[in-house]
Design an enzyme around this catalytic site. Structure first.
Site, short mmCIF file in Angstrom:
data_model
loop_
_atom_site.label_atom_id
_atom_site.label_comp_id
_atom_site.label_asym_id
_atom_site.label_seq_id
_atom_site.Cartn_x
_atom_site.Cartn_y
_atom_site.Cartn_z
CB VAL A 1 -6.57 3.72 -3.29
CG1 VAL A 1 -6.00 5.05 -4.44
CG2 VAL A 1 -6.08 3.48 -2.56
CB VAL A 47 -10.07 -6.42 -19.54
CG1 VAL A 47 -8.63 -4.69 -20.27
CG2 VAL A 47 -10.64 -5.47 -18.80
CE1 TYR A 96 -13.30 -3.19 -7.43
CE2 TYR A 96 -13.42 -3.67 -5.13
CZ TYR A 96 -13.04 -3.10 -6.37
OH TYR A 96 -11.95 -2.47 -6.05
#
Length: 251
Positions: free
Chosen positions: A185, A61, A152
């Site tokens: 998660v 990407v 991040y």
């Protein structure tokens, strides 16, 4: 089914949240392109209930040529693009002082530039259709920040604001853009972050304790929220930040 005959591209779909979204979209009737820097052919085959329901297109990407090829091949295969989920991302546990320039550049290239490139390539297709949905996967750490993951946090904060700008620019053209902000998660990405820290067990415990529910989330829980944003159930939502973080940001 909420996504019957919709065509969706999901980046970073080989594992984790991206794979869970792909699986849920297929169960809701969508045809899905699993775009990943690693070959996801076996994952696509395992998800397909019928031939062509899910396909894999290897994509970096952060590379414009790869992204343009992804969009072109998707349109050739399915004739349209209804949903783009910009999910691909990387992460490491470092402060600004300990982050190298090359690490910063690589993380921004995937997490933020990747959203820009994929959206830029897909939007003209959606403009021609006069309809489309873009879901950008950010993070609760793009809203509140956290110690030890500076790059991040910066990248995901950028995704949040880019999503709002995209929504303003392209909402009048029938393209809804929203941001999904998961909390911690249980994915390999998060496991890698724990492993890169000085004390993985302590970092895991800190992440769990930071949530109101005192646990990590499951990829399937994020996928359920993605279905909502992709479907007509969220038809009056644009430029929103949907936070699914177990209460992390309420503390």
């Amino acid at each position: 089914m909420k996504l019957e005959n919709k065509v969706a591209i999901i980046t970073g779909a080989k594992r984790g949240i991206g794979y869970a979204i792909a699986a849920r979209f297929i169960s809701e009737g969508a045809r899905v392109v699993l775009a990943d820097i690693n070959d996801a052919t076996s994952e696509a085959q395992s998800l397909s209930e019928s031939p062509g329901r899910a396909v894999s297109i290897k994509t970096d990407v952060s590379n414009d040529a790869d992204v343009r090829a992804l969009i072109h091949q998707t349109v050739e295969l399915f004739g349209r693009i209804d949903i783009l989920v910009n999910n691909a991302g990387i992460e490491f546990a470092k402060t600004v002082v300990t982050t190298t320039e090359s690490e910063w550049d690589q993380l921004m290239a995937v997490n933020l530039k990747g959203v820009f490139l994929c959206s830029r390539a897909a939007i003209p297709v959606m403009q021609q259709q006069k309809t489309g949905v873009i879901i950008n996967i950010a993070s609760e750490l793009g809203l509140v920040g956290e110690a030890g993951v500076a790059a991040y946090c910066a990248s995901k904060g950028g995704v949040v604001m880019l999503s709002k700008a995209l929504a303003i620019d392209h909402g009048p053209q029938g393209i809804r853009v929203n941001c999904l902000c998961p909390g911690p998660v249980t994915t390999q990405l998060l496991e890698d972050v724990f492993a890169s820290s000085d004390d993985p067990a302590a970092m895991r415990e800190a992440f769990e304790s930071q949530t109101v529910l005192k646990r990590l989330g499951r990829p399937e829980e994020i996928a359920a929220a993605a279905v909502f944003l992709a479907s007509d159930d969220s038809s009056f939502m644009a430029g929103a930040d949907l936070v699914v973080d177990g209460g992390w940001t309420t503390r």
